[in-house]
Design an enzyme around this catalytic site. Structure first.
Site: not given
Length: 332
Positions: A56, A219
């Site tokens: 991320h 995700h």
């Protein structure tokens, strides 16, 4: 799959080593742990810690530094860090005034951070936790996993609560401010294809040409629906209408705006999205106090974007604008 990596198992430690070698004035790594902490601490304030799975970037290590976090834990790609890693972070930041854990609402993260907090309590370390669940795409669904997810709006929680801690506020006061931000931030994302997870050598999912995943998570979790591609203005208008309704924005409201790329969206496209979002807010006579456009909480190399808006008041507006010096966000 083409990636600039060495061994898959070495991605996270080598990434953290690269960060700390490149930015030693801001970050240092704890030996034997996938944890980065500030190079210089303020011993007289509450410490803030966040973290989660890698993939991320610049989150979460990118928000360690003056005015934001004091430590971040990097789990494996898209996987929560373990309780012992989180505990090491708690033990290695100034904790005499207490520690606030800022956790995105995913089952593994919530469970492991809570276990670490309980372990720290046995060492008489005061720890409080704030759960970020600002994903308004899930507002109309009864239950999806742990519920509403934590997305890029988490960056506003880091920034505002970090400034609150810098002011000398108590642990209870910093937590209350962080919870206020969570209650006044909304995020909605759209993906155009899946992310390439290095261990799998392929995208997590594939969307056919002309199809977008509306309301997905960071995700690659399913969103609300798949639908045909629209123009940038059409998608932005749809998202902004939902955010405006969720936050009950009206004339004279004041907001911070974050246009976030998910890893593979060119900045020119993000700027086009920002244009429409700001125009809609101005048409409503909402004051946009500050805008950020770029990659702030990504999903490896996913083409897609999210829009986050935080509604501000007399307390949170100056905290949002207070100085900060981190890799991922600088406020002068």
């Amino acid at each position: 799959m083409k990636k600039f990596i060495n061994k898959v198992d070495d991605i996270v430690p080598e990434m953290l080593e690269g960060l700390t070698l490149a930015f030693p004035e801001i970050l240092k790594r704890l030996p034997d742990y996938e944890v980065v902490v500030r190079s210089e601490f303020d011993e007289n304030k509450v410490s803030l810690i966040s973290g989660g799975g890698s993939g991320h970037e610049p989150a979460h290590a990118g928000y360690v530094g003056k005015g934001m976090l004091d430590a971040a834990i990097a789990g494996p790609v898209f996987t929560s860090p373990t309780p012992d890693q989180i505990l090491a972070a708690i033990q290695n930041v100034p904790n005499k005034n207490g520690v606030l854990l800022i956790v995105k609402n995913y089952t593994g993260d919530v469970m492991n951070f809570e276990m670490a907090a309980q372990m720290a309590a046995t060492e008489d370390i005061k720890v409080e936790t704030v759960i970020v669940d600002e994903d308004i795409a899930l507002n109309d669904l009864n239950s999806v996993g742990a519920g509403k997810r934590g997305l890029a709006g988490t960056i506003f929680v880091h920034k505002i609560s970090g400034a609150k801690a810098m002011s000398g506020a108590s642990l209870a006061e910093v937590k209350a401010t962080a919870q206020k931000v969570v209650a006044n931030v909304a995020t909605f994302g759209i993906g155009l294809n899946g992310a390439t997870v290095p261990a799998n050598h392929k995208r997590g999912f594939e969307l056919s040409d002309g199809i977008a995943e509306v309301g997905l998570g960071i995700h690659g979790e399913p969103g609300l629906r798949q639908e045909p591609m629209k123009t940038a203005d059409e998608f932005t208008a749809m998202i902004m209408e939902k955010i405006i309704d969720s936050l009950k924005l009206t004339a004279n409201s004041k907001v911070g705006l974050l246009i976030n790329g998910l890893g593979a969206t060119p900045e020119m496209e993000l700027d086009i999205i920002a244009r429409k979002a700001i125009m809609m807010l101005k048409d409503l006579e909402v004051e946009v106090v500050k805008t950020w456009v770029g990659n702030y909480l990504t999903s490896i190399d996913m083409p897609g974007m999210s829009i986050s808006v935080v509604k501000l008041d007399d307390e949170t507006q100056p905290l949002l604008l207070a100085g900060a010096n981190t890799i991922g966000m600088k406020v002068l």
